[in-house]
Enzyme design. Structure first.
Site, PDB file in Angstrom:
ATOM      1  N   LYS A  10      -2.055  -8.734   3.768  1.00  0.00           N
ATOM      2  CA  LYS A  10      -2.186  -8.481   2.328  1.00  0.00           C
ATOM      3  C   LYS A  10      -3.355  -9.302   1.754  1.00  0.00           C
ATOM      4  CE  LYS A  10       2.797  -7.601   1.783  1.00  0.00           C
ATOM      5  NZ  LYS A  10       4.003  -7.961   0.979  1.00  0.00           N
ATOM      6  N   TYR A  50       4.445   2.154  -1.069  1.00  0.00           N
ATOM      7  CA  TYR A  50       5.616   1.450  -1.617  1.00  0.00           C
ATOM      8  C   TYR A  50       6.536   2.393  -2.403  1.00  0.00           C
ATOM      9  CZ  TYR A  50       3.976  -3.227  -0.231  1.00  0.00           C
ATOM     10  OH  TYR A  50       3.606  -4.348   0.485  1.00  0.00           O
ATOM     11  N   ASN A 117       3.403 -12.872   0.361  1.00  0.00           N
ATOM     12  CA  ASN A 117       3.975 -13.259   1.658  1.00  0.00           C
ATOM     13  C   ASN A 117       3.142 -12.783   2.840  1.00  0.00           C
ATOM     14  OD1 ASN A 117       4.548 -10.590   1.418  1.00  0.00           O
ATOM     15  ND2 ASN A 117       6.774 -10.810   1.371  1.00  0.00           N
ATOM     16  N   HIS A 120       2.636  -7.207   5.690  1.00  0.00           N
ATOM     17  CA  HIS A 120       3.601  -6.100   5.658  1.00  0.00           C
ATOM     18  C   HIS A 120       3.787  -5.625   7.087  1.00  0.00           C
ATOM     19  CE1 HIS A 120       5.464  -2.228   4.783  1.00  0.00           C
ATOM     20  NE2 HIS A 120       4.671  -1.753   5.719  1.00  0.00           N
ATOM     21  N   GLU A 131       3.887   5.508   7.223  1.00  0.00           N
ATOM     22  CA  GLU A 131       2.862   4.562   6.768  1.00  0.00           C
ATOM     23  C   GLU A 131       1.551   4.701   7.567  1.00  0.00           C
ATOM     24  OE1 GLU A 131       4.898   0.812   7.008  1.00  0.00           O
ATOM     25  OE2 GLU A 131       6.267   1.340   5.368  1.00  0.00           O
TER      26      GLU A 131
END
Ligand code: IDP
Ligand code: MG
Length: 139
Positions: A10, A50, A117, A120, A131
């Site tokens: 990310k 998402y 975080n 993914h 995805e």
């Protein structure tokens, strides 16, 4: 065909210079890199990626966060790689993620609306197929 998963470093991970460290952990575990590409996420791509979180209180902050800078999109391959990478990543909240995991070793709470975080990872075979189709339609 061997199992594949979609991994994202990310924008917080790319910005902090942790792309190499995260790729190192994926390779050191023994998984094979199939695709690695620096990408700028768009609102359209993120609303597909998402989908399950649309409408949740952290959804808008999540989209803003994911557009703060480039994301490193990765497809990795190997038996049980979906579960294996989730295990390498650690649990969602970096404060309580186990030491030894990517989120546990390298992530922390920055007091923001969305948890930053670092990574993914697809959570099932269905998600991974969906995805990979969104991020790498030519694969
Ligand atoms: P995962 O990334 O561990 O699969 P998900 O539940 O799919 O976690 O959530 C997607 C992302 O949204 C998380 O990685 C995190 O960045 C953010 N997020 C999830 N739940 C919360 C929350 O309760 N507060 C703030 N951010 C959250
Ligand atoms: Mg998830």
């Amino acid at each position: 065909m061997t199992e594949r998963t979609l991994i994202l470093v990310k924008p917080d991970g790319v910005r902090r210079g942790l792309s190499g460290e995260i790729l190192r952990r994926i390779e050191a575990k023994g998984y094979t890199l199939v695709a690695v590409e620096l990408r700028e996420a768009t609102p359209e791509l993120l609303s597909q990626h998402y989908e399950e979180h649309v409408g949740k209180p952290f959804y808008e902050p999540l989209v803003e966060f994911m557009m703060e800078g480039p994301t490193l999109a990765i497809v990795a391959e190997g038996n049980a790689v979906i579960e294996g990478f989730r295990s390498l990543a650690g649990t969602t909240n970096p404060t309580s993620a186990a030491p030894g995991t990517i989120r546990g070793d390298l992530g922390r709470d920055w007091g923001l609306k969305v948890m930053q975080n670092l990574v993914h990872g697809s959570d099932s075979e269905e998600s991974s197929a969906r995805e990979i189709g969104i991020w790498f339609p030519n694969l």
